[in-house]
Design a protein around this motif. Structure first.
Motif, PDB file in Angstrom:
ATOM      1  N   HIS A  33      -0.031  -8.810  34.796  1.00 58.45           N
ATOM      2  CA  HIS A  33       0.495  -7.712  33.804  1.00 58.45           C
ATOM      3  C   HIS A  33      -0.610  -7.335  32.894  1.00 58.45           C
ATOM      4  CE1 HIS A  33       4.338  -8.017  35.751  1.00 58.45           C
ATOM      5  NE2 HIS A  33       4.414  -9.392  35.285  1.00 58.45           N
ATOM      6  N   GLY A  34      -0.696  -6.096  32.288  1.00 58.53           N
ATOM      7  CA  GLY A  34      -1.335  -5.627  31.582  1.00 58.53           C
ATOM      8  C   GLY A  34      -0.876  -4.524  30.553  1.00 58.53           C
ATOM      9  N   THR A  35      -1.602  -4.467  29.467  1.00 56.44           N
ATOM     10  CA  THR A  35      -1.069  -3.207  28.678  1.00 56.44           C
ATOM     11  C   THR A  35      -2.449  -2.790  28.027  1.00 56.44           C
ATOM     12  OG1 THR A  35       0.993  -4.345  27.662  1.00 56.44           O
ATOM     13  CG2 THR A  35       0.170  -2.558  26.466  1.00 56.44           C
ATOM     14  N   VAL A  36      -2.378  -1.146  28.161  1.00 54.97           N
ATOM     15  CA  VAL A  36      -3.975  -0.535  27.718  1.00 54.97           C
ATOM     16  C   VAL A  36      -3.237   0.460  26.587  1.00 54.97           C
ATOM     17  CG1 VAL A  36      -5.828   0.732  28.199  1.00 54.97           C
ATOM     18  CG2 VAL A  36      -4.876  -0.762  29.845  1.00 54.97           C
ATOM     19  N   ILE A 294       7.775   9.794  24.031  1.00 53.19           N
ATOM     20  CA  ILE A 294       8.196  10.279  25.209  1.00 53.19           C
ATOM     21  C   ILE A 294       7.542   9.526  26.200  1.00 53.19           C
ATOM     22  CG2 ILE A 294       8.392  12.654  24.657  1.00 53.19           C
ATOM     23  CD1 ILE A 294       5.539  13.309  25.909  1.00 53.19           C
ATOM     24  N   THR A 295       8.313   8.988  27.240  1.00 53.09           N
ATOM     25  CA  THR A 295       8.223   8.062  28.285  1.00 53.09           C
ATOM     26  C   THR A 295       8.150   8.120  29.513  1.00 53.09           C
ATOM     27  OG1 THR A 295       8.962   6.676  26.700  1.00 53.09           O
ATOM     28  CG2 THR A 295       8.834   5.618  28.904  1.00 53.09           C
ATOM     29  N   SER A 301       8.585  -3.368  33.862  1.00 48.63           N
ATOM     30  CA  SER A 301       7.143  -3.590  33.492  1.00 48.63           C
ATOM     31  C   SER A 301       6.138  -2.562  33.969  1.00 48.63           C
ATOM     32  CB  SER A 301       6.854  -5.007  34.391  1.00 48.63           C
ATOM     33  OG  SER A 301       6.903  -4.813  35.661  1.00 48.63           O
ATOM     34  N   ILE A 302       6.746  -1.316  34.229  1.00 44.60           N
ATOM     35  CA  ILE A 302       5.722  -0.346  34.742  1.00 44.60           C
ATOM     36  C   ILE A 302       6.178   0.800  33.856  1.00 44.60           C
ATOM     37  CG2 ILE A 302       4.505   1.164  36.498  1.00 44.60           C
ATOM     38  CD1 ILE A 302       5.017  -1.358  38.456  1.00 44.60           C
ATOM     39  N   TYR A 303       5.396   1.324  33.103  1.00 47.36           N
ATOM     40  CA  TYR A 303       5.831   2.742  32.388  1.00 47.36           C
ATOM     41  C   TYR A 303       4.524   2.930  31.447  1.00 47.36           C
ATOM     42  CZ  TYR A 303       6.807  -0.782  28.541  1.00 47.36           C
ATOM     43  OH  TYR A 303       6.433  -1.864  27.661  1.00 47.36           O
ATOM     44  N   VAL A 334      -1.367   6.284  23.447  1.00 44.30           N
ATOM     45  CA  VAL A 334      -0.776   6.046  24.835  1.00 44.30           C
ATOM     46  C   VAL A 334      -0.630   4.652  24.960  1.00 44.30           C
ATOM     47  CG1 VAL A 334      -1.166   6.403  27.090  1.00 44.30           C
ATOM     48  CG2 VAL A 334      -1.905   8.227  25.425  1.00 44.30           C
ATOM     49  N   VAL A 335       0.507   4.159  25.585  1.00 44.96           N
ATOM     50  CA  VAL A 335       0.768   2.721  25.981  1.00 44.96           C
ATOM     51  C   VAL A 335       1.031   2.844  27.314  1.00 44.96           C
ATOM     52  CG1 VAL A 335       2.112   0.809  25.240  1.00 44.96           C
ATOM     53  CG2 VAL A 335       1.912   2.324  23.651  1.00 44.96           C
ATOM     54  N   LEU A 336       0.015   2.176  27.923  1.00 39.97           N
ATOM     55  CA  LEU A 336       0.430   2.189  29.471  1.00 39.97           C
ATOM     56  C   LEU A 336       0.634   0.554  29.814  1.00 39.97           C
ATOM     57  CD1 LEU A 336      -1.555   4.008  32.296  1.00 39.97           C
ATOM     58  CD2 LEU A 336      -1.352   1.424  32.373  1.00 39.97           C
ATOM     59  N   ARG A 337       1.749   0.235  30.757  1.00 37.22           N
ATOM     60  CA  ARG A 337       2.024  -0.962  31.073  1.00 37.22           C
ATOM     61  C   ARG A 337       2.156  -1.010  32.375  1.00 37.22           C
ATOM     62  NH1 ARG A 337       2.532  -6.391  29.805  1.00 37.22           N
ATOM     63  NH2 ARG A 337       4.258  -7.439  30.637  1.00 37.22           N
TER      64      ARG A 337
END
Length: 338
Positions: A33-36, A294-295, A301-303, A334-337
């Motif tokens: 998993h990761g978060t950018v 906004i999402t 775990s993917i959003y 931006v939060v990409l998961r």
């Protein structure tokens, strides 16, 4: 004799079959998993601005047996620096009891446990960033009480920073908390004792929260007492609300609004001066944060979140922010998961 031999062979075969079946039931595949989290910040106090990669975290977890799992996490870019955050192994002993050893966050508080992928705001509360932001190397035992929403955790750790595992110590750091989640409610109480630079501080925490799926409200209070009167006691608090509604705007399927009020009295990071007294690294201040997100939500775990926040700081006794970090600001990220 022949019957006995055949029975023994059958028993061995049955045992092997059961063992293989149990082994096949365990998923040994590592999960990644990761978060950018890239962002843009504009200080309305000074007029300065900057772009950042606030986080680029990658985590690996999995099992090696039905009772043993592991977790490794690193931040490849935390404001330009690489950090090893977590590396632990855990064994389950049945009846909800688990033993975990390695490097991880000390079991204390609620807001400090939130990872960048589940922040409600672009910046953490003072509680989560300044007062109780402690990872350590050690071990903890936890017990999820059967047929109960109560989780109990307690652990002992090296007192020094996580960047040095080689030193020997004549004292330890400790932490424990009780977390209860009955229905829509969340309650937590904890204690922590730390000594990162020769001076011990004892912390106490109380948290209460409620969520119905759309609305989440939470309040948390921390009390930090410095031993031998090296510094005045610190009081810190954070109260927030988050409201979410479903929308259908192309790929965007959720809209949310956030508001937070947090603050703290003068706080020391436990760094003593030449006289052994503690420095005030974080002056007393309060802050109001308002924002919206906004999402695009695909799964747990993917959003992707698109967030904008405004922070208004208030200092005591006419003090003003000396840097852009401590002043009013607008943050878009931006939060990409995955």
């Amino acid at each position: 004799m022949l019957f006995t031999q055949r029975a023994a062979i059958a028993a061995v075969a049955l045992t092997a079959t059961l063992t293989a079946t149990a082994a096949d039931a365990v998923d040994y595949t590592p999960h990644i998993h990761g978060t950018v989290r890239p962002r843009f910040e504009w200080s309305t106090t000074t007029g300065d601005y900057r772009f950042q990669v606030r986080n680029a975290r990658v985590a690996l977890d999995g099992k090696v047996a039905s009772w043993a799992d592991y977790f490794v996490q690193t931040d490849l870019c935390d404001q330009g620096k690489m950090k090893i955050l977590d590396a632990w192994a855990r064994a389950s002993f049945g009846s909800g009891v688990r033993l975990q050893a390695g490097q991880f966050r000390m079991p204390f508080g609620v807001d400090p446990f939130r990872a960048p992928n589940n922040y409600y705001f672009a910046n953490r509360s003072f509680i989560g960033k300044q007062v109780a932001n402690y990872r350590a190397v050690g071990a903890k035992i936890s017990w999820q009480v059967a047929k109960s929403p109560l989780l109990l955790e307690a652990g002992a750790f090296n007192p020094t920073a996580i960047g040095d595992h080689t030193g020997w110590h004549n004292t330890l750091a400790y932490a424990a908390r009780a977390l209860a989640t009955p229905g829509p409610w969340k309650f937590s109480a904890g204690v922590m004792s730390i000594r990162p630079a020769g001076v011990r501080a004892n912390l106490y925490d109380l948290t209460a929260g409620w969520s119905d799926g759309r609305l989440t409200v939470e309040g948390e209070y921390m009390h930090e007492h410095y031993t031998h009167k090296r510094h005045r006691t610190t009081h810190a608090y954070a109260f927030f609300a988050d409201y979410r509604i479903p929308v259908s705007w192309g790929p965007i399927n959720r809209l949310s609004f956030q508001g937070r009020y947090d603050g703290m009295t003068n706080h020391s990071s436990l760094t003593p001066d030449s006289d052994g007294m503690l420095l005030t690294d974080n002056p007393a201040r309060r802050r109001i944060t308002v924002g919206s997100t906004i999402t695009y939500w695909h799964s747990g775990s993917i959003y992707v979140d698109f967030r904008i926040d405004y922070e208004k700081y208030m200092y005591n006794h006419g003090l003003k922010a000396t840097t852009s970090d401590g002043g009013d600001k607008l943050v878009a990220e931006v939060v990409l998961r995955f």
